[in-house]
Design an enzyme around this catalytic site. Sequence first.
Site, PDB file in Angstrom:
ATOM      1  N   HIS A  63     -12.199 -32.983   5.632  1.00 59.84           N
ATOM      2  CA  HIS A  63     -12.114 -31.620   4.780  1.00 59.84           C
ATOM      3  C   HIS A  63     -11.218 -31.781   3.606  1.00 59.84           C
ATOM      4  CE1 HIS A  63     -13.711 -28.636   7.745  1.00 59.84           C
ATOM      5  NE2 HIS A  63     -13.570 -29.436   8.571  1.00 59.84           N
ATOM      6  N   ASP A  67     -16.092 -29.445   2.504  1.00 54.27           N
ATOM      7  CA  ASP A  67     -15.850 -28.121   3.075  1.00 54.27           C
ATOM      8  C   ASP A  67     -16.447 -28.033   4.232  1.00 54.27           C
ATOM      9  OD1 ASP A  67     -14.614 -25.574   3.070  1.00 54.27           O
ATOM     10  OD2 ASP A  67     -16.480 -24.768   2.431  1.00 54.27           O
TER      11      ASP A  67
END
Length: 90
Positions: A63, A67
């Site tokens: 992450h 995303d």
Amino acid sequence: TFTVVNLGMFGIKSCAPIVREPQACALALGAIENRIVPNDGGGEDGEIYKESVMMTATLSCDHRVVDGAVGAQWLAAFKNHVENPVTLLL
């Protein structure tokens, strides 16, 4: 960069891949198997269940790089291409 883990060839149903640097994502592919699923259309013979060929695909994302929502969109596109391989030619 991207890693593909194919444990399906060993009969493993699913796994959770670990993303290692410098990879951004890891895709794990499970074994292809027949599963019983609800028959939404009802079918000609009135059966409420049917047998379908299915495979589990699990995507792990770093992450810091990707995303989670973008990873989910990529996985949805991957699913669409696997279900309709002719779209890879277009």
